[in-house]
Design a protein around this motif. Sequence first.
Motif, PDB file in Angstrom:
ATOM      1  N   ILE A 109       8.548   4.982   5.010  1.00 44.02           N
ATOM      2  CA  ILE A 109       9.391   5.531   3.945  1.00 44.02           C
ATOM      3  C   ILE A 109       9.294   4.679   2.682  1.00 44.02           C
ATOM      4  N   TRP A 110       9.378   3.355   2.848  1.00 47.39           N
ATOM      5  CA  TRP A 110       9.287   2.482   1.674  1.00 47.39           C
ATOM      6  C   TRP A 110       7.916   2.565   1.024  1.00 47.39           C
ATOM      7  N   ARG A 111       6.881   2.666   1.839  1.00 45.66           N
ATOM      8  CA  ARG A 111       5.531   2.789   1.269  1.00 45.66           C
ATOM      9  C   ARG A 111       5.372   4.094   0.500  1.00 45.66           C
ATOM     10  N   LEU A 112       5.940   5.149   1.028  1.00 46.22           N
ATOM     11  CA  LEU A 112       5.858   6.429   0.330  1.00 46.22           C
ATOM     12  C   LEU A 112       6.631   6.391  -0.987  1.00 46.22           C
ATOM     13  N   MET A 113       7.795   5.737  -0.978  1.00 47.79           N
ATOM     14  CA  MET A 113       8.560   5.628  -2.225  1.00 47.79           C
ATOM     15  C   MET A 113       7.796   4.808  -3.252  1.00 47.79           C
ATOM     16  N   ALA A 114       7.118   3.745  -2.790  1.00 48.42           N
ATOM     17  CA  ALA A 114       6.306   2.929  -3.696  1.00 48.42           C
ATOM     18  C   ALA A 114       5.163   3.743  -4.286  1.00 48.42           C
ATOM     19  N   GLU A 115       4.492   4.519  -3.462  1.00 43.66           N
ATOM     20  CA  GLU A 115       3.401   5.368  -3.955  1.00 43.66           C
ATOM     21  C   GLU A 115       3.912   6.352  -4.996  1.00 43.66           C
ATOM     22  N   GLY A 116       5.075   6.936  -4.734  1.00 40.74           N
ATOM     23  CA  GLY A 116       5.651   7.867  -5.699  1.00 40.74           C
ATOM     24  C   GLY A 116       6.009   7.182  -7.008  1.00 40.74           C
ATOM     25  N   LEU A 117       6.574   5.984  -6.925  1.00 39.56           N
ATOM     26  CA  LEU A 117       6.918   5.224  -8.134  1.00 39.56           C
ATOM     27  C   LEU A 117       5.689   4.982  -8.994  1.00 39.56           C
ATOM     28  N   GLU A 118       4.635   4.526  -8.372  1.00 35.65           N
ATOM     29  CA  GLU A 118       3.420   4.249  -9.144  1.00 35.65           C
ATOM     30  C   GLU A 118       2.875   5.515  -9.783  1.00 35.65           C
ATOM     31  N   ARG A 119       2.934   6.586  -9.045  1.00 33.84           N
ATOM     32  CA  ARG A 119       2.432   7.852  -9.589  1.00 33.84           C
ATOM     33  C   ARG A 119       3.300   8.305 -10.766  1.00 33.84           C
ATOM     34  N   GLY A 120       4.613   8.220 -10.599  1.00 34.69           N
ATOM     35  CA  GLY A 120       5.512   8.647 -11.674  1.00 34.69           C
ATOM     36  C   GLY A 120       5.419   7.775 -12.911  1.00 34.69           C
ATOM     37  N   ALA A 121       5.125   6.492 -12.702  1.00 40.99           N
ATOM     38  CA  ALA A 121       5.040   5.552 -13.826  1.00 40.99           C
ATOM     39  C   ALA A 121       3.677   5.564 -14.499  1.00 40.99           C
ATOM     40  N   ASP A 122       2.814   6.497 -14.108  1.00 43.22           N
ATOM     41  CA  ASP A 122       1.476   6.631 -14.694  1.00 43.22           C
ATOM     42  C   ASP A 122       0.567   5.468 -14.349  1.00 43.22           C
ATOM     43  N   GLY A 123       0.651   5.000 -13.109  1.00 40.60           N
ATOM     44  CA  GLY A 123      -0.316   4.007 -12.662  1.00 40.60           C
ATOM     45  C   GLY A 123       0.295   2.679 -12.306  1.00 40.60           C
ATOM     46  N   LYS A 124      -0.412   1.948 -11.457  1.00 39.26           N
ATOM     47  CA  LYS A 124       0.069   0.681 -10.946  1.00 39.26           C
ATOM     48  C   LYS A 124       0.314  -0.344 -12.046  1.00 39.26           C
ATOM     49  N   ASP A 125      -0.495  -0.306 -13.105  1.00 41.60           N
ATOM     50  CA  ASP A 125      -0.355  -1.322 -14.146  1.00 41.60           C
ATOM     51  C   ASP A 125       0.940  -1.164 -14.936  1.00 41.60           C
ATOM     52  N   LYS A 126       1.656  -0.052 -14.722  1.00 48.26           N
ATOM     53  CA  LYS A 126       2.925   0.158 -15.415  1.00 48.26           C
ATOM     54  C   LYS A 126       4.122   0.099 -14.469  1.00 48.26           C
ATOM     55  N   ALA A 127       3.886  -0.293 -13.230  1.00 45.85           N
ATOM     56  CA  ALA A 127       4.968  -0.349 -12.253  1.00 45.85           C
ATOM     57  C   ALA A 127       4.836  -1.623 -11.437  1.00 45.85           C
ATOM     58  N   LEU A 128       5.564  -2.667 -11.845  1.00 49.89           N
ATOM     59  CA  LEU A 128       5.563  -3.932 -11.126  1.00 49.89           C
ATOM     60  C   LEU A 128       6.583  -3.832  -9.999  1.00 49.89           C
ATOM     61  N   LEU A 129       6.133  -4.014  -8.741  1.00 48.24           N
ATOM     62  CA  LEU A 129       6.978  -3.717  -7.591  1.00 48.24           C
ATOM     63  C   LEU A 129       7.149  -4.913  -6.665  1.00 48.24           C
ATOM     64  N   SER A 130       8.347  -4.976  -6.054  1.00 48.26           N
ATOM     65  CA  SER A 130       8.603  -5.911  -4.971  1.00 48.26           C
ATOM     66  C   SER A 130       9.551  -5.250  -3.977  1.00 48.26           C
ATOM     67  N   PHE A 131      10.055  -6.054  -3.013  1.00 47.68           N
ATOM     68  CA  PHE A 131      10.896  -5.525  -1.934  1.00 47.68           C
ATOM     69  C   PHE A 131      11.964  -6.561  -1.615  1.00 47.68           C
ATOM     70  N   HIS A 132      13.229  -6.154  -1.644  1.00 47.42           N
ATOM     71  CA  HIS A 132      14.372  -7.042  -1.394  1.00 47.42           C
ATOM     72  C   HIS A 132      14.786  -6.944   0.077  1.00 47.42           C
ATOM     73  N   PRO A 133      14.537  -8.007   0.867  1.00 46.61           N
ATOM     74  CA  PRO A 133      14.815  -7.958   2.303  1.00 46.61           C
ATOM     75  C   PRO A 133      16.192  -8.528   2.646  1.00 46.61           C
ATOM     76  N   GLN A 134      16.523  -8.446   3.911  1.00 45.07           N
ATOM     77  CA  GLN A 134      17.698  -9.151   4.416  1.00 45.07           C
ATOM     78  C   GLN A 134      17.351 -10.619   4.657  1.00 45.07           C
ATOM     79  N   PRO A 135      18.387 -11.473   4.767  1.00 50.44           N
ATOM     80  CA  PRO A 135      18.112 -12.859   5.150  1.00 50.44           C
ATOM     81  C   PRO A 135      17.715 -12.944   6.614  1.00 50.44           C
ATOM     82  N   ASN A 136      16.991 -14.003   6.943  1.00 53.00           N
ATOM     83  CA  ASN A 136      16.615 -14.259   8.327  1.00 53.00           C
ATOM     84  C   ASN A 136      15.944 -13.055   8.971  1.00 53.00           C
ATOM     85  N   SER A 137      15.113 -12.364   8.163  1.00 53.16           N
ATOM     86  CA  SER A 137      14.309 -11.281   8.716  1.00 53.16           C
ATOM     87  C   SER A 137      13.314 -11.871   9.710  1.00 53.16           C
TER      88      SER A 137
END
Length: 466
Positions: A194-222
């Motif tokens: 699900i997170w990967r699909l949302m990331a792919e959609g973000l990049e597509r909507g933002a017109d490419g990877k170079d316009k969408a800087l992405l990271s992921f906020h995890p829980q502690p002690n993952s």
Amino acid sequence: MKNLALLLILILTQNISQAQQPFSHGRLKVSDNHRFLVHQDGTPFFWLGDTAWELFHRLNREEADQYLKHRAQQGFTVVQAVALAEIDGLNTPNALGDKPLINNDPSKPNDAYFRHVDYIIDKAAEYGIVIALLPTWGDKVFKDNWGKGPEIFNVNNAAAYGEWIGNRYKKRENIVWILGGDRTPRKDSDDVKIWRLMAEGLERGADGKDKALLSFHPQPNSVGMGGSSNWFHRDEWLDFNMLQDGHCRDEITYDKVSFVYNRRPVKPVVDAEPIYEDHPVCFNATDLGISNAYDVRKFAYLDLFAGAFGHTYGCHDIWQMYSKEREPINGPHFPWQEALDLPGAKQMTFVKKLMTSRPILDRVPDQSLIEENNYGPADRIQATRGKDYAFIYTAAGRQITVNAGKISGNQFNAYWFDPRKGEAKLIGKYDNKGRHQFKPPTAGYGKDWILVLDDPAKNYGFDNLK
């Protein structure tokens, strides 16, 4: 008179336009050495963040302006906030009375709600602040024992929502995208997909990877020590890694940062949620008390000197935008307006001034600078250096033995930097060889110091700290 009026209008229009576009160096990207963030033209960017998760949800426009202006004046450069917020963000309207989605359907965003988000993002840009924007809090992907949910994202709609929100904000240069929202992907589930699909959609909507800087906020002690890198490190969409140390004292933050720093391929790393100021320590105020300024600044220096490219501060009263009219979560003590000036928040100004007082992009962690490199968290000594300077943090004012010759110059200047006051005092000039011992002015709990060494030929000094 008519020509004069037109001239005044033109000047005012130009001034407003300039105020709304402070990102003259362009949106952010990863540096060429893959360790830091820079603007499009290569100008270094220092990430000093604040966690304001409920910013879009709980504050009206006047309040949001007050918050952003204050943080900008304190030197903060990033604000982490959530579109679909944590505290019943789907069913409790925002400060203007709007909910984010129609019938909690991700394919039916409520434009009135997102116009408020638009306003706050644009206001942040006026103050030179980057919004680290979470499209959703993680309980909208799966509900746990403290998230309110409901679960609305799945493999069938995550990409479409990501594309929609990416497209809506693609022209805003002051946005960094953060997925995750304080959740650990479950085993034997679709969470990672699900997170990967949302990331792919973000990049597509933002017109490419170079316009969408992405990271992921995890829980502690993952699982493991790697934060976001546990699941996504080799994913091309993950531009930099995030950790969350949580809300206990004396975590081995430096080991976690170091672990991710040394992973391959090389990617920048930041602690996006260490212990909050004014937070019940380990959620147990009765036995462990409340966190203080020392707790939060210690995490900042240990994170940064271990290799983090920036740091996120947090305050328990501010993440929830607490007021006396709202139900408190885990015992906040101050309305958010008062909490803006807690001591730890003010001391983050000194963190930024120190870190930007010397060249940023060649800085590396280096424990070989010191002999005392195996102390635990309470007494930790952590070292970092550039080509012609070094910073060494002692968490409890312990003596430091420096192995010289690690920076340029036949000699080096040595200073004590006080992280409580943001003041530096020259100790003296020393030969840049052999070993040198330095005893901090004070020692004990809360008596942390930074030893600063630099090549005298560079004339760095500390005038820019005033």
